[in-house]
Design a protein around this motif. Structure first.
Motif, mmCIF file in Angstrom:
data_model
loop_
_atom_site.group_PDB
_atom_site.id
_atom_site.type_symbol
_atom_site.label_atom_id
_atom_site.label_comp_id
_atom_site.label_asym_id
_atom_site.label_seq_id
_atom_site.Cartn_x
_atom_site.Cartn_y
_atom_site.Cartn_z
ATOM 1 N N ASN A 1 63.451 36.949 17.478
ATOM 2 C CA ASN A 1 63.735 35.679 16.637
ATOM 3 C C ASN A 1 62.029 35.308 16.461
ATOM 4 N N PRO A 2 61.378 35.151 15.198
ATOM 5 C CA PRO A 2 60.354 34.954 14.585
ATOM 6 C C PRO A 2 60.169 33.469 14.781
ATOM 7 N N ILE A 3 60.745 32.597 14.549
ATOM 8 C CA ILE A 3 61.349 31.292 13.827
ATOM 9 C C ILE A 3 60.141 30.094 15.193
ATOM 10 N N ALA A 4 60.397 30.590 16.436
ATOM 11 C CA ALA A 4 59.591 29.693 17.590
ATOM 12 C C ALA A 4 58.504 30.007 17.277
ATOM 13 N N THR A 5 57.207 30.887 16.837
ATOM 14 C CA THR A 5 56.260 31.341 16.544
ATOM 15 C C THR A 5 56.086 31.129 15.352
ATOM 16 N N ILE A 6 56.457 31.184 13.987
ATOM 17 C CA ILE A 6 56.648 30.717 13.133
ATOM 18 C C ILE A 6 56.203 28.122 12.480
ATOM 19 N N LEU A 7 57.886 28.381 13.758
ATOM 20 C CA LEU A 7 57.228 26.843 14.349
ATOM 21 C C LEU A 7 56.310 26.347 14.786
ATOM 22 N N SER A 8 55.313 27.077 15.995
ATOM 23 C CA SER A 8 53.833 26.732 16.553
ATOM 24 C C SER A 8 52.843 26.768 15.664
ATOM 25 N N ALA A 9 53.755 27.592 14.256
ATOM 26 C CA ALA A 9 51.948 28.158 13.899
ATOM 27 C C ALA A 9 52.149 26.536 13.089
ATOM 28 N N ALA A 10 53.187 25.967 12.887
ATOM 29 C CA ALA A 10 53.362 24.661 11.707
ATOM 30 C C ALA A 10 52.748 23.908 13.178
ATOM 31 N N MET A 11 53.538 23.773 14.224
ATOM 32 C CA MET A 11 52.568 22.602 14.878
ATOM 33 C C MET A 11 50.820 23.320 14.733
ATOM 34 N N MET A 12 50.022 23.688 15.129
ATOM 35 C CA MET A 12 49.059 24.392 14.751
ATOM 36 C C MET A 12 47.940 23.511 13.791
ATOM 37 N N ALA B 1 56.217 21.802 5.049
ATOM 38 C CA ALA B 1 56.777 22.821 3.829
ATOM 39 C C ALA B 1 57.231 23.906 4.598
ATOM 40 N N ILE B 2 56.558 25.037 6.213
ATOM 41 C CA ILE B 2 57.011 25.075 6.929
ATOM 42 C C ILE B 2 58.158 25.701 8.097
ATOM 43 N N GLU B 3 58.347 23.992 8.000
ATOM 44 C CA GLU B 3 59.735 23.264 8.745
ATOM 45 C C GLU B 3 60.757 23.130 7.693
ATOM 46 N N LYS B 4 60.382 22.809 6.831
ATOM 47 C CA LYS B 4 61.620 22.688 5.575
ATOM 48 C C LYS B 4 62.060 24.984 5.167
ATOM 49 N N ALA B 5 61.405 24.888 5.328
ATOM 50 C CA ALA B 5 61.269 26.366 4.590
ATOM 51 C C ALA B 5 62.305 27.799 5.351
ATOM 52 N N VAL B 6 61.588 27.342 7.594
ATOM 53 C CA VAL B 6 63.049 27.305 7.772
ATOM 54 C C VAL B 6 63.956 26.697 8.215
ATOM 55 N N LYS B 7 64.247 25.803 8.121
ATOM 56 C CA LYS B 7 65.493 25.036 7.779
ATOM 57 C C LYS B 7 66.570 25.419 6.473
ATOM 58 N N LEU B 8 66.087 25.750 5.413
ATOM 59 C CA LEU B 8 66.286 26.518 4.298
ATOM 60 C C LEU B 8 67.219 27.969 4.767
ATOM 61 N N VAL B 9 66.620 28.295 5.514
ATOM 62 C CA VAL B 9 66.169 29.579 6.060
ATOM 63 C C VAL B 9 67.861 29.971 6.638
ATOM 64 N N LEU B 10 67.369 29.236 7.249
ATOM 65 C CA LEU B 10 68.939 28.734 8.109
ATOM 66 C C LEU B 10 70.266 27.862 7.219
ATOM 67 N N LYS B 11 69.687 27.445 5.998
ATOM 68 C CA LYS B 11 70.859 27.006 5.506
ATOM 69 C C LYS B 11 71.609 27.910 4.612
ATOM 70 N N ASP B 12 70.780 28.856 4.469
ATOM 71 C CA ASP B 12 70.867 29.722 3.787
ATOM 72 C C ASP B 12 72.510 30.830 4.035
ATOM 73 N N GLY B 13 72.218 30.876 5.802
ATOM 74 C CA GLY B 13 72.728 31.850 6.637
ATOM 75 C C GLY B 13 72.445 32.808 6.969
#
Ligand code: IPM
Ligand code: MG
Length: 363
Positions: free
Chosen positions: A297-308, A321-333
Motif C-alpha cells: 500500500n503506497p498510501i502511507a508514503t503518499i500521505l507522508s509526502a502530503a505532510m512534507m 489536495a493529496i489527502e482529498k485525492a486519497v479519500k476519493l480513491v477509497l470512496k471509489d472503492g
C-alpha cells in the motif's frame, strides 16, 4: 517555487512505495507550478551492500542540504537477512537512528485516522468504532531507550545485557510543547502516556508535562499509564486526540493505533526538529515478505509526502489536495490488499502502481 527533496528509497517495499509518492509530488508540481528536485540518498541495507555501512557521512550531508527528506523503509527479515549478522551499530536500523539523531528530529507525528470508507477494514466492533476516530501520536524520537548506553557483558558465568533509559527535562519539555501546540490546532486534548508507577524517567516526564500544561489553559490533559493506554486504544479509541509519549512507548502504540485504523499501510509520519526541515516516512516497516510483488500500500508514503508539503514547505492547499485525492480513491472503492474489507463487500483490489495512478488521476 523549487524544493530540494532528499529521497531515501531504502529496502524491501521502500523503493516501490516511494516511486508512487514521487509520482504524486510530480503531479502536484505540474498542477501548482512547483519544481521538486530529488537527490537520491542511500540508507539501510542497500547502503550496507553498496558502502559497507547503513548511513555514510555523505548521506547525512546530502540529507542536511535538502529542504526535506522523503523516505520509504529500511531493513530486512531479522531472522534470515545477512544484515542481521552484523554488529548492532552496523545494521540497517542503526542508519535510521543515526539520521534521526544527527538531524535532531525529536518530534515524531503519527496521525491515526479512521477513514469512513475503511470502517469495514477496521478490526474493532462497530459499536466501538462509532463515528470513527482521529488521533495524533506525538512520539519523542531522539531520547530514551533507543539512544541510551548499551552493553552485553559476561558476569558470573552468564551474559548480562543492559539498555539504559535517560530523559532530561529539556528533552521532555520540547516534545511536550510540540504536543500541546498540535492539540491547540485540533480538539484540544492531550493524553500524556508514561509508566510513572515504575520508572523515574516517567515521573520526571509527568512533572514536566504538568509544567508545560500550565501554559495551555485551554487544553484538557490527562496522564495515562502505557499498559492502560494499549488497552484503551482497542476499548475506546474515540477518547484520544493527541497522545504524547516517549520513544519506545510511541513506537509500540503507533503500530497499535495504525491497526485500529485498518492498516499500517495507511499511517504516515513526520519527524521534525526546530527548523522547517523534516523527515517524512510511512510508520510501517520494509515488509520484506511482500517486497517486489507490487502489492504494498503506497498510501502511507503518499500521505507522508502530503505532510512534507504542509510542515516543511507551507503548501497547505497542495497537501489538502493529496489527502482529498486519497479519500476519493477509497470512496471509489479501490483498495490494496491490506485494506480489503472484512465483510467481503464489493471493492476493487489494486496493486501499488495502480493505487498511485488512481490518486494522481484524482488530483
Ligand atoms: C519506526 C520503526 C523504527 C523505530 C525502527 C525501524 C528502528 O519501527 O519508525 O517505528 O522503532 O523507530
Ligand atoms: Mg515502529
Amino acid at each position: 517555487m523549487t524544493f530540494n527533496v532528499g529521497v531515501i528509497r531504502g529496502d524491501g517495499i521502500g523503493p516501490e512505495i516511494v516511486t508512487e509518492a514521487v509520482k504524486v509530488l510530480d503531479a502536484i508540481g505540474a498542477k501548482y507550478g512547483h519544481e521538486f528536485k530529488y537527490t537520491e540518498i542511500l540508507m539501510g541495507g542497500c547502503s550496507i551492500d553498496a558502502c559497507g555501512e547503513p548511513l555514510t557521512d555523505d548521506a547525512i550531508k546530502a540529507a542536511l542540504s535538502s529542504d526535506a527528506v522523503l523516505m520509504g523503509s529500511i531493513g530486512g527479515n531479522t531472522s534470515t537477512s545477512p544484515w542481521y549478522k552484523l554488529p548492532a551499530d552496523k545494521r540497517p536500523e542503526a542508519g535510521l537512528l543515526k539520521l534521526r539523531k544527527s538531524l535532531n528530529l525529536f518530534a515524531n507525528l503519527r496521525p491515526a485516522y479512521l477513514y469512513e470508507e475503511l470502517k469495514e477494514a477496521c478490526p474493532l466492533r462497530d459499536d466501538i468504532i462509532g463515528d470513527g476516530f482521529d488521533m495524533m501520536i506525538m512520539r519523542e524520537l531522539t531520547g530514551g531507550l533507543y539512544f541510551g548506553e548499551r552493553s552485553t557483558v559476561e558476569e558470573d558465568g552468564q551474559l548480562v545485557a543492559r539498555d539504559s533509559l535517560t530523559y532530561s527535562e529539556g528533552e521532555i519539555r520540547r516534545i511536550a510543547k510540540r504536543g500541546f501546540d498540535i492539540a491547540m490546532k485540533r480538539r484540544k486534548k492531550v493524553t500524556s502516556v508514561d509508566k510513572a508507577n515504575v520508572l523515574d524517567s516517567s515521573r520526571l516526564w509527568r512533572k514536566i508535562v504538568e509544567e508545560v500544561a500550565k501554559d495551555y489553559p485551554e487544553v484538557e490533559y490527562e496522564h495515562m499509564l502505557v499498559d492502560n493506554c494499549a488497552m484503551q486504544l482497542v476499548k475506546n479509541p474515540r477518547q484520544f486526540d493527541v497522545i504524547l509519549t516517549e520513544n519506545m512507548f510511541g513506537d509500540i502504540l503507533s503500530d497499535e493505533a495504525s491497526m485500529v485504523t485498518g492498516s499500517i499501510g495507511m499511517l504516515s509520519s513526520a519527524s521534525l526538529n526546530d527548523t522547517k526541515f523534516g523527515l517524512y516516512e510511512p510508520s510501517g516497516g520494509s515488509a520484506p515478505d511482500i517486497a517486489g510483488k507490487g502489492i504494498a500500500n503506497p498510501i502511507a508514503t503518499i500521505l507522508s509526502a502530503a505532510m512534507m508539503l504542509r510542515y516543511s514547505f507551507d503548501l497547505d492547499a497542495e497537501a489538502n489536495a493529496i489527502e482529498k485525492a486519497v479519500k476519493l480513491v477509497l470512496k471509489d472503492g479501490y483498495r490494496t490488499i491490506d485494506i480489503m474489507p472484512r465483510d467481503g463487500s464489493t471493492v476493487k483490489q489494486v496493486g501499488t502502481v495502480e493505487m498511485g495512478d488512481l490518486i494522481v488521476e484524482r488530483l
